[in-house]
Enzyme design. Structure first.
Site, PDB file in Angstrom:
ATOM      1  N   GLY A 180      -2.553  -1.469  -7.315  1.00 32.04           N
ATOM      2  CA  GLY A 180      -1.448  -2.424  -7.359  1.00 32.04           C
ATOM      3  C   GLY A 180      -1.664  -3.522  -8.388  1.00 32.04           C
ATOM      4  N   GLN A 181      -0.605  -3.878  -9.092  1.00 36.83           N
ATOM      5  CA  GLN A 181      -0.675  -4.988 -10.053  1.00 36.83           C
ATOM      6  C   GLN A 181      -1.015  -6.304  -9.355  1.00 36.83           C
ATOM      7  OE1 GLN A 181       2.727  -5.746 -12.766  1.00 36.83           O
ATOM      8  NE2 GLN A 181       2.029  -7.881 -12.738  1.00 36.83           N
ATOM      9  N   LYS A 182      -0.712  -6.386  -8.065  1.00 36.89           N
ATOM     10  CA  LYS A 182      -1.060  -7.568  -7.260  1.00 36.89           C
ATOM     11  C   LYS A 182      -2.480  -8.055  -7.566  1.00 36.89           C
ATOM     12  CE  LYS A 182      -1.836 -10.042  -3.392  1.00 36.89           C
ATOM     13  NZ  LYS A 182      -3.170  -9.710  -3.029  1.00 36.89           N
ATOM     14  N   ILE A 234       4.624  -5.493  -4.594  1.00 39.31           N
ATOM     15  CA  ILE A 234       5.704  -5.520  -3.593  1.00 39.31           C
ATOM     16  C   ILE A 234       5.662  -6.881  -2.902  1.00 39.31           C
ATOM     17  CG2 ILE A 234       6.679  -4.399  -1.545  1.00 39.31           C
ATOM     18  CD1 ILE A 234       6.686  -2.631  -4.082  1.00 39.31           C
ATOM     19  N   GLN A 291     -18.030  -6.283  -1.497  1.00 39.63           N
ATOM     20  CA  GLN A 291     -17.141  -7.035  -2.394  1.00 39.63           C
ATOM     21  C   GLN A 291     -16.701  -8.373  -1.806  1.00 39.63           C
ATOM     22  OE1 GLN A 291     -14.074  -3.824  -2.296  1.00 39.63           O
ATOM     23  NE2 GLN A 291     -12.628  -5.515  -2.366  1.00 39.63           N
ATOM     24  N   HIS A 305       0.837  -1.210   0.000  1.00 41.03           N
ATOM     25  CA  HIS A 305       0.000   0.000   0.000  1.00 41.03           C
ATOM     26  C   HIS A 305       0.870   1.259   0.000  1.00 41.03           C
ATOM     27  CE1 HIS A 305      -2.768  -2.906   2.211  1.00 41.03           C
ATOM     28  NE2 HIS A 305      -3.529  -2.514   1.218  1.00 41.03           N
ATOM     29  N   SER A 353      -2.774  -7.963   3.007  1.00 39.50           N
ATOM     30  CA  SER A 353      -3.318  -7.840   4.369  1.00 39.50           C
ATOM     31  C   SER A 353      -3.674  -9.216   4.911  1.00 39.50           C
ATOM     32  CB  SER A 353      -4.557  -6.948   4.355  1.00 39.50           C
ATOM     33  OG  SER A 353      -4.241  -5.706   3.769  1.00 39.50           O
TER      34      SER A 353
END
Ligand code: AMP
Length: 284
Positions: free
Chosen positions: A150-152, A181, A62, A38, A191
């Protein structure tokens, strides 16, 4: 860092700020339990010279799995301290009633077609509907010039790109996709990693190793063979793989074979105990 709990107060503040401050507004939406992933988005927003506006809101709409929602890690005091330390300018911490004043049922829903039916869309029915609702609402509240993601969450990035189009904001909002990351063993920061037990954490890097092997073998193996190797390896170590897939990196069309003429992304989702992990890698 200025903190707002009321949407109206934030909007008033940003309106005044825009009148006197020429900088763009950079928005970083999150669900909290913040980590270096983040913070990398915040740092990018600062490097770009924007007024960095973050939000922390665990969006109930979600979560397709009520247990996942109930167990989602919360660390709001640490989050506030970290954001302030890293130079975040503004933080929105809204209640559910602030985000969905007329109730979530009345909030307009957006469909993402094919993206709703594959990979995360297939495994988590209704998930992107919830993502679309909350992101549309937050974009309307913050009215940012830049949004940092984030591409995550690869598929989510494409969903948000489509949503910006559906909202007619493609000329106003610049979507900035930031690199994933990772921990030292390659595990993508998340998380949800906080919920892994020590033995689970010790093997969680295997997902990244699968992505690396999908990339490494693209020139001399069939994807279906590599896919099976990964599924077998993950299963043997105690993961429950949901998918190990290859897709077109631009539109996420799922691919059965490597195709060097297309930009490809490998994507994995697997459960470890009751923690669901996802990761991906653009492989060419
Ligand atoms: P979340 O709090 O999980 O909703 O994530 C908020 C934003 O942070 C999303 O745009 C995520 O894609 C991004 N993000 C989460 N984990 C990482 C990571 N390991 N590296 C980069 N960005 C991340």
């Amino acid at each position: 860092m200025v903190i707002f709990k009321k949407v109206g107060d934030l909007q008033e503040y940003l309106l005044k700020l825009r009148a006197t401050d020429a900088r763009h507004i950079g928005f970083i939406p999150t669900m909290g339990a913040l980590h270096a992933g983040h913070i990398s988005l915040l740092k990018r927003a600062k490097t770009d010279g924007t007024i960095a506006v973050a939000s922390v809101f665990i969006n109930p709409t979600q979560f397709n799995d009520p247990d996942d929602f109930r167990k989602y890690p919360v660390s709001i005091d640490e989050d506030i301290a970290l954001l302030a330390k890293e130079g975040c300018d503004v933080l929105l911490l809204p209640t559910e009633a602030e985000v969905y004043p007329e109730g979530e049922q009345k909030m307009q829903a957006y469909g993402f077609g094919y993206l709703d039916s594959v990979l995360e869309g297939a495994q988590r029915p209704g998930h992107f509907k919830g993502v679309g609702q909350v992101v549309a609402r937050l974009l309307n509240i913050v009215n940012p010039d830049f949004v940092y993601v984030g591409q995550k969450d690869y598929q989510q990035c494409i969903v948000i790109r489509n949503l910006i189009g559906l909202l007619g904001k493609e000329n106003d909002i610049n979507l900035v996709v930031c690199p994933t990351i990772r921990e030292a063993d390659g595990l993508a920061m998340s998380s949800r990693n906080k919920r892994l037990t020590e033995p689970q954490r010790a093997i969680a890097g295997l997902i990244y190793q699968c992505l690396v092997s999908i990339q490494a073998k693209q020139h001399d193996a069939m994807f279906s063979v590599v896919q099976k190797e990964c599924i077998d390896l993950l299963s043997a170590k105690g993961f429950e793989p949901e998918y190990v897939s290859l897709a077109d990196a631009n539109d996420l069309t799922v691919m059965e074979y490597y195709d060097k003429n297309r930009k490809m992304v490998a994507l994995v989702a697997a459960r470890l105990g009751d923690v669901r992990l996802i990761d991906n890698m653009v492989i060419n």
